[in-house]
Design a protein around this motif. Sequence first.
Motif, PDB file in Angstrom:
ATOM      1  N   ASP A   1     -28.728 -66.065 -29.907  1.00  0.00           N
ATOM      2  CA  ASP A   1     -29.884 -65.170 -29.889  1.00  0.00           C
ATOM      3  C   ASP A   1     -30.895 -65.645 -30.933  1.00  0.00           C
ATOM      4  O   ASP A   1     -30.538 -65.938 -32.073  1.00  0.00           O
ATOM      5  N   GLY A   2     -32.159 -65.745 -30.533  1.00  0.00           N
ATOM      6  CA  GLY A   2     -33.210 -66.170 -31.444  1.00  0.00           C
ATOM      7  C   GLY A   2     -33.424 -67.670 -31.476  1.00  0.00           C
ATOM      8  O   GLY A   2     -34.463 -68.136 -31.918  1.00  0.00           O
ATOM      9  N   ARG A   3     -32.439 -68.439 -31.041  1.00  0.00           N
ATOM     10  CA  ARG A   3     -32.596 -69.893 -30.976  1.00  0.00           C
ATOM     11  C   ARG A   3     -32.864 -70.327 -29.538  1.00  0.00           C
ATOM     12  O   ARG A   3     -33.830 -71.023 -29.247  1.00  0.00           O
ATOM     13  N   ASP A   4     -31.980 -69.922 -28.616  1.00  0.00           N
ATOM     14  CA  ASP A   4     -32.125 -70.297 -27.210  1.00  0.00           C
ATOM     15  C   ASP A   4     -33.011 -69.298 -26.474  1.00  0.00           C
ATOM     16  O   ASP A   4     -33.874 -69.679 -25.693  1.00  0.00           O
ATOM     17  N   TYR A   5     -32.757 -68.032 -26.703  1.00  0.00           N
ATOM     18  CA  TYR A   5     -33.525 -66.922 -26.130  1.00  0.00           C
ATOM     19  C   TYR A   5     -33.410 -65.750 -27.091  1.00  0.00           C
ATOM     20  O   TYR A   5     -32.507 -65.702 -27.923  1.00  0.00           O
ATOM     21  N   PHE A   6     -34.302 -64.790 -26.906  1.00  0.00           N
ATOM     22  CA  PHE A   6     -34.090 -63.473 -27.473  1.00  0.00           C
ATOM     23  C   PHE A   6     -33.416 -62.683 -26.353  1.00  0.00           C
ATOM     24  O   PHE A   6     -34.036 -62.417 -25.326  1.00  0.00           O
ATOM     25  N   PHE A   7     -32.138 -62.372 -26.527  1.00  0.00           N
ATOM     26  CA  PHE A   7     -31.385 -61.661 -25.495  1.00  0.00           C
ATOM     27  C   PHE A   7     -31.607 -60.164 -25.685  1.00  0.00           C
ATOM     28  O   PHE A   7     -31.234 -59.599 -26.716  1.00  0.00           O
ATOM     29  N   LEU A   8     -32.249 -59.539 -24.692  1.00  0.00           N
ATOM     30  CA  LEU A   8     -32.627 -58.132 -24.784  1.00  0.00           C
ATOM     31  C   LEU A   8     -31.976 -57.321 -23.675  1.00  0.00           C
ATOM     32  O   LEU A   8     -31.710 -57.838 -22.584  1.00  0.00           O
ATOM     33  N   SER A   9     -31.788 -56.046 -23.947  1.00  0.00           N
ATOM     34  CA  SER A   9     -31.361 -55.139 -22.887  1.00  0.00           C
ATOM     35  C   SER A   9     -32.547 -54.949 -21.946  1.00  0.00           C
ATOM     36  O   SER A   9     -33.708 -55.175 -22.324  1.00  0.00           O
ATOM     37  N   ARG A  10     -32.282 -54.514 -20.747  1.00  0.00           N
ATOM     38  CA  ARG A  10     -33.359 -54.262 -19.782  1.00  0.00           C
ATOM     39  C   ARG A  10     -34.345 -53.216 -20.325  1.00  0.00           C
ATOM     40  O   ARG A  10     -35.558 -53.435 -20.271  1.00  0.00           O
ATOM     41  N   PRO A  11     -33.867 -52.077 -20.881  1.00  0.00           N
ATOM     42  CA  PRO A  11     -34.821 -51.088 -21.415  1.00  0.00           C
ATOM     43  C   PRO A  11     -35.679 -51.648 -22.567  1.00  0.00           C
ATOM     44  O   PRO A  11     -36.868 -51.351 -22.645  1.00  0.00           O
ATOM     45  N   ALA A  12     -35.086 -52.464 -23.442  1.00  0.00           N
ATOM     46  CA  ALA A  12     -35.852 -53.042 -24.555  1.00  0.00           C
ATOM     47  C   ALA A  12     -36.934 -53.987 -24.025  1.00  0.00           C
ATOM     48  O   ALA A  12     -38.073 -53.987 -24.505  1.00  0.00           O
ATOM     49  N   PHE A  13     -36.570 -54.799 -23.026  1.00  0.00           N
ATOM     50  CA  PHE A  13     -37.541 -55.719 -22.424  1.00  0.00           C
ATOM     51  C   PHE A  13     -38.682 -54.923 -21.795  1.00  0.00           C
ATOM     52  O   PHE A  13     -39.861 -55.242 -21.992  1.00  0.00           O
ATOM     53  N   GLU A  14     -38.328 -53.892 -21.036  1.00  0.00           N
ATOM     54  CA  GLU A  14     -39.343 -53.089 -20.350  1.00  0.00           C
ATOM     55  C   GLU A  14     -40.289 -52.411 -21.335  1.00  0.00           C
ATOM     56  O   GLU A  14     -41.493 -52.309 -21.076  1.00  0.00           O
ATOM     57  N   GLU A  15     -39.760 -51.974 -22.477  1.00  0.00           N
ATOM     58  CA  GLU A  15     -40.616 -51.351 -23.487  1.00  0.00           C
ATOM     59  C   GLU A  15     -41.631 -52.350 -24.045  1.00  0.00           C
ATOM     60  O   GLU A  15     -42.820 -52.047 -24.161  1.00  0.00           O
ATOM     61  N   LEU A  16     -41.173 -53.562 -24.365  1.00  0.00           N
ATOM     62  CA  LEU A  16     -42.086 -54.601 -24.862  1.00  0.00           C
ATOM     63  C   LEU A  16     -43.126 -54.965 -23.797  1.00  0.00           C
ATOM     64  O   LEU A  16     -44.304 -55.163 -24.102  1.00  0.00           O
ATOM     65  N   ARG A  17     -42.680 -55.039 -22.560  1.00  0.00           N
ATOM     66  CA  ARG A  17     -43.601 -55.361 -21.450  1.00  0.00           C
ATOM     67  C   ARG A  17     -44.688 -54.293 -21.331  1.00  0.00           C
ATOM     68  O   ARG A  17     -45.866 -54.608 -21.192  1.00  0.00           O
ATOM     69  N   GLU A  18     -44.289 -53.035 -21.404  1.00  0.00           N
ATOM     70  CA  GLU A  18     -45.248 -51.931 -21.297  1.00  0.00           C
ATOM     71  C   GLU A  18     -46.260 -51.958 -22.445  1.00  0.00           C
ATOM     72  O   GLU A  18     -47.396 -51.524 -22.275  1.00  0.00           O
ATOM     73  N   ARG A  19     -45.856 -52.457 -23.589  1.00  0.00           N
ATOM     74  CA  ARG A  19     -46.760 -52.546 -24.746  1.00  0.00           C
ATOM     75  C   ARG A  19     -47.595 -53.827 -24.735  1.00  0.00           C
ATOM     76  O   ARG A  19     -48.326 -54.098 -25.684  1.00  0.00           O
ATOM     77  N   GLY A  20     -47.484 -54.621 -23.667  1.00  0.00           N
ATOM     78  CA  GLY A  20     -48.289 -55.838 -23.549  1.00  0.00           C
ATOM     79  C   GLY A  20     -47.873 -56.945 -24.498  1.00  0.00           C
ATOM     80  O   GLY A  20     -48.695 -57.767 -24.895  1.00  0.00           O
ATOM     81  N   GLN A  21     -46.596 -56.994 -24.840  1.00  0.00           N
ATOM     82  CA  GLN A  21     -46.106 -57.961 -25.823  1.00  0.00           C
ATOM     83  C   GLN A  21     -45.654 -59.291 -25.232  1.00  0.00           C
ATOM     84  O   GLN A  21     -45.071 -60.108 -25.945  1.00  0.00           O
ATOM     85  N   PHE A  22     -45.907 -59.519 -23.931  1.00  0.00           N
ATOM     86  CA  PHE A  22     -45.544 -60.788 -23.308  1.00  0.00           C
ATOM     87  C   PHE A  22     -46.781 -61.507 -22.792  1.00  0.00           C
ATOM     88  O   PHE A  22     -47.653 -60.898 -22.164  1.00  0.00           O
ATOM     89  N   LEU A  23     -46.863 -62.815 -23.059  1.00  0.00           N
ATOM     90  CA  LEU A  23     -47.927 -63.652 -22.506  1.00  0.00           C
ATOM     91  C   LEU A  23     -47.755 -63.720 -20.989  1.00  0.00           C
ATOM     92  O   LEU A  23     -48.724 -63.709 -20.232  1.00  0.00           O
ATOM     93  N   GLU A  24     -46.528 -63.797 -20.566  1.00  0.00           N
ATOM     94  CA  GLU A  24     -46.166 -63.769 -19.148  1.00  0.00           C
ATOM     95  C   GLU A  24     -44.767 -63.220 -19.066  1.00  0.00           C
ATOM     96  O   GLU A  24     -44.003 -63.294 -20.018  1.00  0.00           O
TER      97      GLU A  24
END
Length: 194
Positions: free
Chosen positions: A54-77
């Motif tokens: 985690d943090g080297r290869d990927y940031f491994f997130l739960s689905r709800p955590a990913f969705e929260e970041l996505r909703e806040r516009g925290q992803f370039l894509e």
Amino acid sequence: MDDWENLPGRLIVISGASGSGKSTLVRLAMQRPEARTRLSVSATTRAPRPGEEDGRDYFFLSRPAFEELRERGQFLEWAEVHGNFYGTPVGPVRELLALGECVILEIDVQGALLVKERVPSALLIFVNVPSFSILESRLRDRATDSEETILRRLANARWELEQVHRYDFPLMNSELDQAVNDLVALLVQHGCGG
């Protein structure tokens, strides 16, 4: 916040179908002293493969955590690929580009095309192999995926291969050393080394 064109660094996007060898190519190219690049770490909801950190290869997130970041516009894509979410966190990429660094995004075709819309100056490189049967052999030889996952990856690969024309440069990975040399030459040519 969304002004990507005036950042001094260079954004390089490298894609290719599963089994094309893009991860190996990127890793080997980045070890070469003449290639001066930084690799963006993507976030994903898929489980880590053996040896991944985690943090080297990927940031491994739960689905709800990913969705929260996505909703806040925290992803370039971001995209859903093979039943899992993948995304490029905005903050670290912008910070490195602001410092004048060359940043490599190793992402799928869906994500690459979204990045190109948002950052038109991004350089898109597509890693290809000589034949579809080679892709299938590489996926099966990896022995990390179920048959269902392999079939899904192969179906997706057919669509990805049809998108090569939308990339700035195709890069053939038939012989690894030559492909690494070709990738390093492209990086140097576009201001990411010397």
